[in-house]
Write an enzyme that holds these catalytic residues in place. Sequence first.
Site, PDB file in Angstrom:
ATOM      1  N   TYR A  62       0.836  -1.194   0.000  1.00  0.00           N
ATOM      2  CA  TYR A  62       0.000   0.000   0.000  1.00  0.00           C
ATOM      3  C   TYR A  62       0.877   1.252   0.000  1.00  0.00           C
ATOM      4  O   TYR A  62       0.640   2.193  -0.768  1.00  0.00           O
ATOM      5  CB  TYR A  62      -0.922  -0.010   1.219  1.00  0.00           C
ATOM      6  CG  TYR A  62      -2.000   1.044   1.176  1.00  0.00           C
ATOM      7  CD1 TYR A  62      -3.062   0.921   0.295  1.00  0.00           C
ATOM      8  CD2 TYR A  62      -1.957   2.147   2.019  1.00  0.00           C
ATOM      9  CE1 TYR A  62      -4.064   1.892   0.244  1.00  0.00           C
ATOM     10  CE2 TYR A  62      -2.947   3.113   1.983  1.00  0.00           C
ATOM     11  CZ  TYR A  62      -4.001   2.979   1.095  1.00  0.00           C
ATOM     12  OH  TYR A  62      -4.987   3.943   1.043  1.00  0.00           O
TER      13      TYR A  62
ATOM     14  N   LYS B 225       0.881   3.937  -3.115  1.00  0.00           N
ATOM     15  CA  LYS B 225       0.403   5.306  -2.911  1.00  0.00           C
ATOM     16  C   LYS B 225       1.538   6.327  -3.032  1.00  0.00           C
ATOM     17  O   LYS B 225       1.314   7.467  -3.465  1.00  0.00           O
ATOM     18  CB  LYS B 225      -0.300   5.421  -1.560  1.00  0.00           C
ATOM     19  CG  LYS B 225      -1.606   4.618  -1.478  1.00  0.00           C
ATOM     20  CD  LYS B 225      -2.588   5.012  -2.575  1.00  0.00           C
ATOM     21  CE  LYS B 225      -3.934   4.314  -2.412  1.00  0.00           C
ATOM     22  NZ  LYS B 225      -4.935   4.723  -3.425  1.00  0.00           N
TER      23      LYS B 225
END
Length: 250
Positions: A152, A156
């Site tokens: 993640y 991101k």
Amino acid sequence: MNKVVMVTGGTRGIGFETAKKYLNQGYQVAIASIDTKEVIEQAISELSVLGDVAFFECNIADAEQCRLAVKQTVEKFGSIDVLANVAGVVGQRVPFIEADLADILNTIQINLMGTIQLCQEVGKIMVNNRSGVIINVGSICGAIANTESIGYHASKGGVRMVTQAMARELSPYGVRVLSVAPGWVKTAMIDKPIEEIGSKLHMKGRIIEPKEIADAIYLLSLPEASAINGSTVMVDDGYSSFKGVDGYIA
């Protein structure tokens, strides 16, 4: 003529609220997403009473499905004025040394490559039109590290940087590209224990509602925000301002 917005992940959470926001503002809305039949039908049923909305099945990790969804949107509505890249996954919440590399790759494929693929297809249309706004949904995890998964964070962080690079390339054609970085948002990705922890890390003493992120996306897509380009706007209720220190005072 009504403007057209394409929203990925528009059947639930932030994506659903984003679709609702634009419909309430008179936009025609194309939802590109995958979900269960029941969730899709419920979402479209609720949204269709607000305005002109169409659903196109699209796994954003698949470049060909992205191309087809964009093609179908243009065939249906004539063009795309705004792209809201909302769809994403968190990945397995496990210690890094125990993480499944396939899950990390899948998270990056959806969150980062999915964003790139949609932006490229929609970017072609916007460059030809010499106008448009692309808003990618990043995360506080693109700027600071917390307890979320490695995949993640990687994805991101990538969204943050490709937003800047895309803005540099597309701005000469009248296209703005920016991103929003939410804090912890009350969606299906967040369970009760995590919500209780996260509530202490935001200035309101609660995690953020999906509608609040949708409102920010809409505001940033307006002509009045024309000077905001290539930026990542922290829509995190202060989380990154005090770096995770308990900021709520009752």
